[in-house]
Motif scaffolding. Sequence first.
Motif, PDB file in Angstrom:
ATOM      1  N   GLU A 185      -4.653  -6.720   8.184  1.00 33.93           N
ATOM      2  CA  GLU A 185      -6.307  -6.133   8.683  1.00 33.93           C
ATOM      3  C   GLU A 185      -7.465  -7.146   9.652  1.00 33.93           C
ATOM      4  O   GLU A 185      -7.225  -6.522  10.525  1.00 33.93           O
ATOM      5  N   ARG A 236      -6.127  -5.036  12.798  1.00 39.13           N
ATOM      6  CA  ARG A 236      -7.051  -3.822  12.751  1.00 39.13           C
ATOM      7  C   ARG A 236      -8.426  -3.726  13.231  1.00 39.13           C
ATOM      8  O   ARG A 236      -8.472  -2.990  13.508  1.00 39.13           O
ATOM      9  N   VAL A 237      -9.369  -4.793  12.633  1.00 40.22           N
ATOM     10  CA  VAL A 237     -10.538  -4.247  13.110  1.00 40.22           C
ATOM     11  C   VAL A 237     -10.606  -5.593  14.424  1.00 40.22           C
ATOM     12  O   VAL A 237     -12.001  -5.525  14.158  1.00 40.22           O
ATOM     13  N   MET A 287      -8.940 -12.298   5.378  1.00 39.98           N
ATOM     14  CA  MET A 287      -8.409 -11.296   5.479  1.00 39.98           C
ATOM     15  C   MET A 287      -6.523 -11.751   6.034  1.00 39.98           C
ATOM     16  O   MET A 287      -6.874 -12.581   5.870  1.00 39.98           O
ATOM     17  N   PHE A 333     -10.189  -8.275   1.475  1.00 40.29           N
ATOM     18  CA  PHE A 333     -11.392  -8.640   2.733  1.00 40.29           C
ATOM     19  C   PHE A 333     -11.904  -6.180   2.137  1.00 40.29           C
ATOM     20  O   PHE A 333     -13.262  -5.635   2.648  1.00 40.29           O
ATOM     21  N   THR A 334     -10.687  -5.169   1.885  1.00 41.51           N
ATOM     22  CA  THR A 334     -10.605  -4.064   1.302  1.00 41.51           C
ATOM     23  C   THR A 334     -11.492  -4.197   0.171  1.00 41.51           C
ATOM     24  O   THR A 334     -12.367  -2.675   0.054  1.00 41.51           O
ATOM     25  N   VAL A 335     -11.492  -4.656  -0.447  1.00 40.36           N
ATOM     26  CA  VAL A 335     -12.364  -4.591  -1.464  1.00 40.36           C
ATOM     27  C   VAL A 335     -13.990  -5.227  -1.372  1.00 40.36           C
ATOM     28  O   VAL A 335     -15.014  -4.540  -1.304  1.00 40.36           O
ATOM     29  N   ASN A 359       1.043  -1.294  -0.041  1.00 41.74           N
ATOM     30  CA  ASN A 359      -0.046   0.321   0.123  1.00 41.74           C
ATOM     31  C   ASN A 359       1.123   1.164  -0.137  1.00 41.74           C
ATOM     32  O   ASN A 359       0.412   2.435  -0.500  1.00 41.74           O
ATOM     33  N   LYS A 383      -6.822  -5.020  -6.041  1.00 46.94           N
ATOM     34  CA  LYS A 383      -7.378  -4.512  -4.691  1.00 46.94           C
ATOM     35  C   LYS A 383      -6.584  -2.765  -4.122  1.00 46.94           C
ATOM     36  O   LYS A 383      -6.916  -2.598  -3.588  1.00 46.94           O
ATOM     37  N   TYR A 384      -5.569  -2.624  -5.218  1.00 44.10           N
ATOM     38  CA  TYR A 384      -5.212  -1.167  -5.260  1.00 44.10           C
ATOM     39  C   TYR A 384      -5.634  -0.075  -7.036  1.00 44.10           C
ATOM     40  O   TYR A 384      -4.638   0.323  -7.447  1.00 44.10           O
ATOM     41  N   GLU A 402     -15.570  -5.061   1.117  1.00 46.61           N
ATOM     42  CA  GLU A 402     -16.035  -4.227   1.823  1.00 46.61           C
ATOM     43  C   GLU A 402     -17.526  -2.878   2.057  1.00 46.61           C
ATOM     44  O   GLU A 402     -18.080  -3.156   2.451  1.00 46.61           O
ATOM     45  N   GLY A 403     -16.882  -2.324   0.982  1.00 45.38           N
ATOM     46  CA  GLY A 403     -17.383  -1.483   0.113  1.00 45.38           C
ATOM     47  C   GLY A 403     -18.621  -2.105  -0.188  1.00 45.38           C
ATOM     48  O   GLY A 403     -19.608  -1.761  -0.675  1.00 45.38           O
TER      49      GLY A 403
END
Length: 500
Positions: free
Chosen positions: A235, A238-239, A231, A206-208, A111, A150-151, A210-211
Motif C-alpha cells: 500500500e 502504491r500510494v 499501511m 488503510f483500505t478500510v 485479495n 478488510k474483505y 480510507e472510506g
Amino acid sequence: MPISDSHYAQLREKCEREDLVMFVNACFAATGQKEYYSDQYAQSVSIDFLHQYVLGNYRRVYARALAAGVNHFNQALIIRNLLRAGAPDEPAFRAEEGRLIAATLRQLPTNRAYQLFDRLAGEGVNNRRTRAVVRDYCQGRKNHAFEVLKYRNKFRKAVRHAHAAVDDETARFLFARNEQTRFDEPLYDAYRRAHYSKQAVYELPFTVAEGLAARHGIPRDIFLRNIQPQMTQAEKLRVQNAAKRASKQPIAIDMPRAPLTKLALYVLSLPLQERTERSDELHLALQNAARRAQRKSPLRLGKVAAVMDRSRSTWGSRERRRRPLAVAVATHYLLAAASDEFRSFWTPARGDAPDQLPADGKAFLVDAGGQSDLATPLLDALDWRPEQILLISDGYENAPCDAVNQIVRVFRQRLQATMPISFVHANPVFDADHFSPHRLGDSLLTIGLRDAEDLNGSLRFAKFAAGEATRAELETYLGELAADYLQQHAANDTPQNHDH
C-alpha cells in the motif's frame, strides 16, 4: 501419399508438446490487463480460450501448472476453472489436484483469493468441492479478524456461498453489525466506533480507513500522515506519489523489505531529477533486493550480457504502467547479482546514438522513449563475447524489423562453433493475437516473464520451449515440480484439503 502410423504419432507428439509449452509459457507473462499493443478485452479472451483448451485436453498438466511458477493471475484462473469443472474421477489424481489447489490458495495474495471466491459465487459454482475449498480457506486463516474486516463483503459472500461456519462474534459482525453496541474483538469494535469517532479511523487497515476518513471529512494529507503505521508495504508503494502530491511529507517506504520488481516500479515512478539525487540510496536498495531474490531462488550464471529494450512501448499501459521497463531494470540487478561477469546494453532512447548508462550501472536512470533498435545493443553485446545473451523486450522490433532474428541466424551459421553463445528472449508482455509472448523470430527462444524474480523458473522451462524435450518429459518435469511444491507446503496443509 498416406501418412504412416509412426509419422502420425510424431506429428501428434509435436503438436501436443507445442500446445503445452505455449500454455505454460503464456502463463508466465499474461495478466489479462491492457497492454501497449492490445486492449484488455483481447487479452482476456485470448488467455481464457487458452485455459479452456488445455483444461479440456490435458487436465493433469493443467493442474500441475500451478506448481510451475506461473504468475498469480493464471494460478487463480486455473483454480477457478478446475473448481468449475468438478473433481476428476481418478482418486490419486483427485487428491493431488485438491492438494495443489489448497497449497496455491494459501500462497496467493489474499485479495486475489477473495476475488476468486467472489467470482465463483457470482457464477453460481457451488459444487461440493468448491464449498469445501472455500470453507477450509476461510476457517484456516491465521489473521482471521483482520481479513474479515478488510474483505468483509467478499468474506460474507464466501461464507454464505460455501455454508461455512464462523464463530458467534464474526457472525454478528458480518450479518448483524448495526445491532451491536460493542465487540470483544478490537478490530471489529474499532470499525464500529470509527463510524462516529475520527480517532478510531486510525486503528483500522488503510483500505478500510480510507472510506471512513472521507466520510468524516479528514483532510487527505492529515489522513495519510497518521495512517502510515497501519499501511502494508504494498500500500505504501502504491500510494507514494499520490501522498507526495497531497502532503509535503511523503509516505516512508521500507525499501529493505520491498520485492525487487515492485521496488523497480516505485523507483521508476520517481521524477528523473529525484532518481539522480538519490541515486546511491536507490542503487543500494535495488542491489539488496536482488540479493534477497537470489537467496530465495538461487540462480548461478557465468559471463552474461543483457540486451534491454527501453523503447516507447516499454512505458506500458494505464493498467501496467512502466512494467516492461521495470522488469528490465529489475532483471539488470538480478543478473548482476547472479552472474560471474555481467553487462547490460540498452536500446537508444531517442535519435540515432544510444544514451550510455553511468559507469556504475545505475539502470534506474533510464527512461522509455524512441523506437526499438535492438540490433545496435545486440552487436555491442556480441563484441563483448559473453557466454549467454538475454534479451528483455516486448518482442516488437521496428528499427529495423527482424534485425535481431537475422543477426542471431547468421551468427549461429558462421560463428557459433568458434564463439559459443546461447540466446534467450524473455518477454514480460503477452501477445493476445498469438496466444503467447511475441517472438523476435525463429532464431531465438522466447520465454514469458512477468517479474524479474521469476527468471529462474522461466529459464528452467526454456529447454521445453526450445523443443529439446518430449511431451512425456514435460509431464514428468511438471509432476516433479508438483511433488516438490506440495512437500514445501505440507507443514501448512490439512487433511480435509486432500480429497476435494
